[in-house]
Design a protein around this motif. Structure first.
Motif, PDB file in Angstrom:
ATOM      1  N   ARG A 214      -0.823   2.874 -14.045  1.00  0.00           N
ATOM      2  CA  ARG A 214      -1.973   3.595 -14.602  1.00  0.00           C
ATOM      3  C   ARG A 214      -2.771   2.698 -15.557  1.00  0.00           C
ATOM      4  O   ARG A 214      -3.592   3.161 -16.315  1.00  0.00           O
ATOM      5  CB  ARG A 214      -1.534   4.855 -15.369  1.00  0.00           C
ATOM      6  CG  ARG A 214      -0.480   5.733 -14.739  1.00  0.00           C
ATOM      7  CD  ARG A 214      -0.751   6.200 -13.348  1.00  0.00           C
ATOM      8  NE  ARG A 214      -2.079   6.668 -13.113  1.00  0.00           N
ATOM      9  CZ  ARG A 214      -2.706   6.623 -11.943  1.00  0.00           C
ATOM     10  NH1 ARG A 214      -2.108   6.100 -10.912  1.00  0.00           N
ATOM     11  NH2 ARG A 214      -3.907   7.081 -11.811  1.00  0.00           N
ATOM     12  N   HIS A 215      -2.443   1.418 -15.584  1.00  0.00           N
ATOM     13  CA  HIS A 215      -3.117   0.454 -16.470  1.00  0.00           C
ATOM     14  C   HIS A 215      -3.044   0.879 -17.938  1.00  0.00           C
ATOM     15  O   HIS A 215      -4.042   0.893 -18.657  1.00  0.00           O
ATOM     16  CB  HIS A 215      -4.560   0.214 -16.007  1.00  0.00           C
ATOM     17  CG  HIS A 215      -4.586  -0.381 -14.642  1.00  0.00           C
ATOM     18  ND1 HIS A 215      -4.271  -1.693 -14.405  1.00  0.00           N
ATOM     19  CD2 HIS A 215      -4.779   0.178 -13.430  1.00  0.00           C
ATOM     20  CE1 HIS A 215      -4.315  -1.919 -13.102  1.00  0.00           C
ATOM     21  NE2 HIS A 215      -4.597  -0.798 -12.487  1.00  0.00           N
TER      22      HIS A 215
ATOM     23  N   LYS B 294      -4.645  -4.204  -6.428  1.00  0.00           N
ATOM     24  CA  LYS B 294      -5.107  -2.916  -5.888  1.00  0.00           C
ATOM     25  C   LYS B 294      -6.446  -3.093  -5.170  1.00  0.00           C
ATOM     26  O   LYS B 294      -6.659  -2.517  -4.106  1.00  0.00           O
ATOM     27  CB  LYS B 294      -5.278  -1.898  -7.015  1.00  0.00           C
ATOM     28  CG  LYS B 294      -3.984  -1.319  -7.549  1.00  0.00           C
ATOM     29  CD  LYS B 294      -4.348  -0.380  -8.681  1.00  0.00           C
ATOM     30  CE  LYS B 294      -3.176   0.364  -9.242  1.00  0.00           C
ATOM     31  NZ  LYS B 294      -3.568   1.206 -10.379  1.00  0.00           N
ATOM     32  N   ALA B 295      -7.335  -3.897  -5.770  1.00  0.00           N
ATOM     33  CA  ALA B 295      -8.643  -4.135  -5.139  1.00  0.00           C
ATOM     34  C   ALA B 295      -8.446  -4.841  -3.797  1.00  0.00           C
ATOM     35  O   ALA B 295      -9.127  -4.510  -2.816  1.00  0.00           O
ATOM     36  CB  ALA B 295      -9.524  -4.960  -6.067  1.00  0.00           C
TER      37      ALA B 295
ATOM     38  N   GLN C 139      -4.603  -4.869 -11.147  1.00  0.00           N
ATOM     39  CA  GLN C 139      -5.946  -4.356 -10.810  1.00  0.00           C
ATOM     40  C   GLN C 139      -6.519  -5.145  -9.630  1.00  0.00           C
ATOM     41  O   GLN C 139      -7.058  -4.565  -8.682  1.00  0.00           O
ATOM     42  CB  GLN C 139      -6.859  -4.488 -12.049  1.00  0.00           C
ATOM     43  CG  GLN C 139      -8.231  -3.880 -11.900  1.00  0.00           C
ATOM     44  CD  GLN C 139      -8.205  -2.357 -11.981  1.00  0.00           C
ATOM     45  OE1 GLN C 139      -7.169  -1.768 -12.243  1.00  0.00           O
ATOM     46  NE2 GLN C 139      -9.320  -1.734 -11.727  1.00  0.00           N
TER      47      GLN C 139
ATOM     48  N   ASP D 125       0.858  -1.194   0.000  1.00  0.00           N
ATOM     49  CA  ASP D 125       0.000   0.000   0.000  1.00  0.00           C
ATOM     50  C   ASP D 125       0.893   1.242   0.000  1.00  0.00           C
ATOM     51  O   ASP D 125       1.125   1.855   1.040  1.00  0.00           O
ATOM     52  CB  ASP D 125      -0.922  -0.013   1.216  1.00  0.00           C
ATOM     53  CG  ASP D 125      -1.810   1.225   1.247  1.00  0.00           C
ATOM     54  OD1 ASP D 125      -1.874   1.929   0.227  1.00  0.00           O
ATOM     55  OD2 ASP D 125      -2.419   1.495   2.299  1.00  0.00           O
ATOM     56  N   ASP D 126       1.354   1.579  -1.155  1.00  0.00           N
ATOM     57  CA  ASP D 126       2.303   2.686  -1.294  1.00  0.00           C
ATOM     58  C   ASP D 126       2.056   3.347  -2.640  1.00  0.00           C
ATOM     59  O   ASP D 126       1.911   2.652  -3.651  1.00  0.00           O
ATOM     60  CB  ASP D 126       3.722   2.097  -1.224  1.00  0.00           C
ATOM     61  CG  ASP D 126       4.780   3.176  -1.300  1.00  0.00           C
ATOM     62  OD1 ASP D 126       5.367   3.481  -0.262  1.00  0.00           O
ATOM     63  OD2 ASP D 126       5.017   3.699  -2.412  1.00  0.00           O
ATOM     64  N   PRO D 127       1.971   4.679  -2.657  1.00  0.00           N
ATOM     65  CA  PRO D 127       1.665   5.341  -3.943  1.00  0.00           C
ATOM     66  C   PRO D 127       2.735   5.121  -4.999  1.00  0.00           C
ATOM     67  O   PRO D 127       2.446   5.215  -6.185  1.00  0.00           O
ATOM     68  CB  PRO D 127       1.563   6.818  -3.564  1.00  0.00           C
ATOM     69  CG  PRO D 127       2.253   6.953  -2.274  1.00  0.00           C
ATOM     70  CD  PRO D 127       2.132   5.650  -1.567  1.00  0.00           C
TER      71      PRO D 127
ATOM     72  N   PHE E 186       0.839   1.890  -6.713  1.00  0.00           N
ATOM     73  CA  PHE E 186      -0.207   2.727  -7.306  1.00  0.00           C
ATOM     74  C   PHE E 186       0.307   3.682  -8.383  1.00  0.00           C
ATOM     75  O   PHE E 186      -0.437   4.541  -8.847  1.00  0.00           O
ATOM     76  CB  PHE E 186      -0.962   3.480  -6.210  1.00  0.00           C
ATOM     77  CG  PHE E 186      -1.854   2.568  -5.414  1.00  0.00           C
ATOM     78  CD1 PHE E 186      -3.134   2.282  -5.843  1.00  0.00           C
ATOM     79  CD2 PHE E 186      -1.389   1.947  -4.281  1.00  0.00           C
ATOM     80  CE1 PHE E 186      -3.951   1.421  -5.138  1.00  0.00           C
ATOM     81  CE2 PHE E 186      -2.198   1.078  -3.563  1.00  0.00           C
ATOM     82  CZ  PHE E 186      -3.479   0.819  -3.987  1.00  0.00           C
ATOM     83  N   ARG E 187       1.570   3.531  -8.816  1.00  0.00           N
ATOM     84  CA  ARG E 187       2.027   4.252 -10.015  1.00  0.00           C
ATOM     85  C   ARG E 187       1.462   3.597 -11.266  1.00  0.00           C
ATOM     86  O   ARG E 187       1.511   4.172 -12.346  1.00  0.00           O
ATOM     87  CB  ARG E 187       3.556   4.263 -10.117  1.00  0.00           C
ATOM     88  CG  ARG E 187       4.363   5.237  -9.282  1.00  0.00           C
ATOM     89  CD  ARG E 187       3.926   6.662  -9.330  1.00  0.00           C
ATOM     90  NE  ARG E 187       2.766   6.908  -8.497  1.00  0.00           N
ATOM     91  CZ  ARG E 187       1.792   7.760  -8.770  1.00  0.00           C
ATOM     92  NH1 ARG E 187       1.827   8.474  -9.850  1.00  0.00           N
ATOM     93  NH2 ARG E 187       0.764   7.925  -7.959  1.00  0.00           N
TER      94      ARG E 187
ATOM     95  N   ILE F 123      -5.821  -4.601  -1.836  1.00  0.00           N
ATOM     96  CA  ILE F 123      -5.259  -3.614  -0.901  1.00  0.00           C
ATOM     97  C   ILE F 123      -6.383  -2.707  -0.387  1.00  0.00           C
ATOM     98  O   ILE F 123      -6.465  -2.425   0.810  1.00  0.00           O
ATOM     99  CB  ILE F 123      -4.152  -2.777  -1.585  1.00  0.00           C
ATOM    100  CG1 ILE F 123      -2.951  -3.664  -1.918  1.00  0.00           C
ATOM    101  CG2 ILE F 123      -3.718  -1.619  -0.697  1.00  0.00           C
ATOM    102  CD1 ILE F 123      -1.908  -2.992  -2.797  1.00  0.00           C
ATOM    103  N   ALA F 124      -7.269  -2.278  -1.301  1.00  0.00           N
ATOM    104  CA  ALA F 124      -8.372  -1.392  -0.901  1.00  0.00           C
ATOM    105  C   ALA F 124      -9.320  -2.110   0.067  1.00  0.00           C
ATOM    106  O   ALA F 124      -9.812  -1.510   1.016  1.00  0.00           O
ATOM    107  CB  ALA F 124      -9.127  -0.915  -2.137  1.00  0.00           C
TER     108      ALA F 124
END
Lengths: 113, 232
Positions: free
Chosen positions: B202-203, B225-226, B222, B193-195, B199-200, B228-229
């Motif tokens: 961008r698909h 990320k789901a 994807q 969980d780190d930007p 999260f860099r 992690i969210a």
């Protein structure tokens, strides 16, 4: 602003939530404007969109547009600004967001009262 | 057939430069792979440097950029490429010589994803068991051969190569996040969980387009990320 304090998933979630809301809101707004016979001038349009049951969805949409744009701008800042200056740019972005919110609050105060 | 190959020798050159080569059609048959052509070119010019090992798409050592697309030369049919064939090293990594790049950063990111099972201590009575459905979830994630074609085609990796883990490492992370036998799922997700690390992404999907094994790193990221969210 310290880079290690930035959240990845919180921004991700807000981006998704705002996108989902706007996906529902935008077609409804377009439909409303199309079907409102008197919305031919800006004054009439504003009047029709400040009716009781449109105010909250509109305000929410405005806040979520700003949130969505903020996440996008933050991504651009993280990607493109020189590494040493990224915290400075993020701080500038935060103050820009605060200024936009204040401006918006004043505008709404002026429109609604 | 004409080849334009990027050459660079750090001992003599200040920057990479292109050199033109030719192979006669008689030297090539219908099933010739790009690697076969490169081996023939190296007979012409023994100073041409590139990696190759298994020559059948398993070891992942001969990744290169061909006509703008990353691929493994050993499983790329020559007939599928337009002439002149422009060959460059994988983008975004330091060049050691000619088509050979320094993969240190790529492997560092891969290690950071902790690509190994962290399960309960093994029991003497039986192995760590999975249902067929749990095992099936790993399909499409474990087949990566670490050729770096995906990571080096990713603009997010080009922008932040030292911080963004890249598609290969993140797909490996997802492979262990969804493994039913792994007991470190929460810790894995917290560390990802780190930007910058995760999260860099961008698909942009260059990774999926480049993967020579037909995997879909973008979809894996994807899902990661789901996860992690959901965890927070």
């Amino acid at each position: 602003m310290q880079l290690h304090r930035l959240s990845g998933n919180r921004a991700f979630r807000w981006q998704r939530i705002s996108a989902f809301y706007l996906l529902l809101y935008t077609p409804l707004l377009a439909l409303w404007i199309t079907l409102t016979p008197h919305a031919t001038t800006a004054d009439n349009l504003i009047a029709s969109l400040t009716t009781t049951w449109w105010v909250i969805p509109n305000l929410l949409a405005l806040l979520l547009v700003i949130t969505h744009a903020w996440v996008g701008l933050r991504d651009i800042t993280l990607d493109y600004t020189p590494r040493q200056r990224t915290p400075l740019w993020l701080e500038a972005l935060r103050w820009l967001l605060i200024a936009v919110m204040l401006n918006l609050a004043l505008l709404l105060y002026w429109i609604l009262l | 057939m004409e080849f334009i190959i990027s050459r660079y020798n750090p001992e003599t050159d200040t920057a990479p430069h292109d050199r033109h080569y030719r192979l006669h059609q008689q030297e090539l048959d219908g099933g010739t792979m790009l690697l076969d052509a490169l081996l023939k070119l190296r007979e012409q010019d023994p100073t041409l440097a590139f990696r190759s090992s298994c020559q059948e798409g398993v070891c992942g050592s001969d990744g290169m950029n061909v006509n703008g697309q990353n691929c493994l030369s050993c499983i790329t049919p020559l007939a599928s490429l337009k002439s002149p064939i422009v060959i460059k090293p994988l983008p975004g990594l330091p060049i050691i010589k000619d088509l050979i790049v320094d993969m240190t950063l790529f492997y560092k990111h891969y290690a950071e994803a902790q690509p190994f099972l962290q399960a309960k201590p093994p029991s003497e009575a039986h192995e760590h068991l999975q249902t067929p459905a749990e095992r099936a979830q790993l399909d499409g994630l474990y087949e990566c051969v670490l050729c770096a074609c995906c990571t080096t085609s990713c603009p997010s990796f080009w922008w932040n190569p030292d911080q963004f883990l890249g598609p290969a490492a993140l797909m490996a992370a997802q492979r262990f996040v969804i493994d039913s036998r792994d007991i470190q799922t929460r810790e894995r997700l917290q560390s990802l969980d780190d930007p910058m690390k995760t999260f860099r992404c961008r698909h942009i999907q260059n990774c999926t387009a480049a993967c020579p094994k037909g995997l879909n790193p973008s979809r894996a990221i994807q899902a990661l990320k789901a996860s992690i969210a959901k965890e927070h």
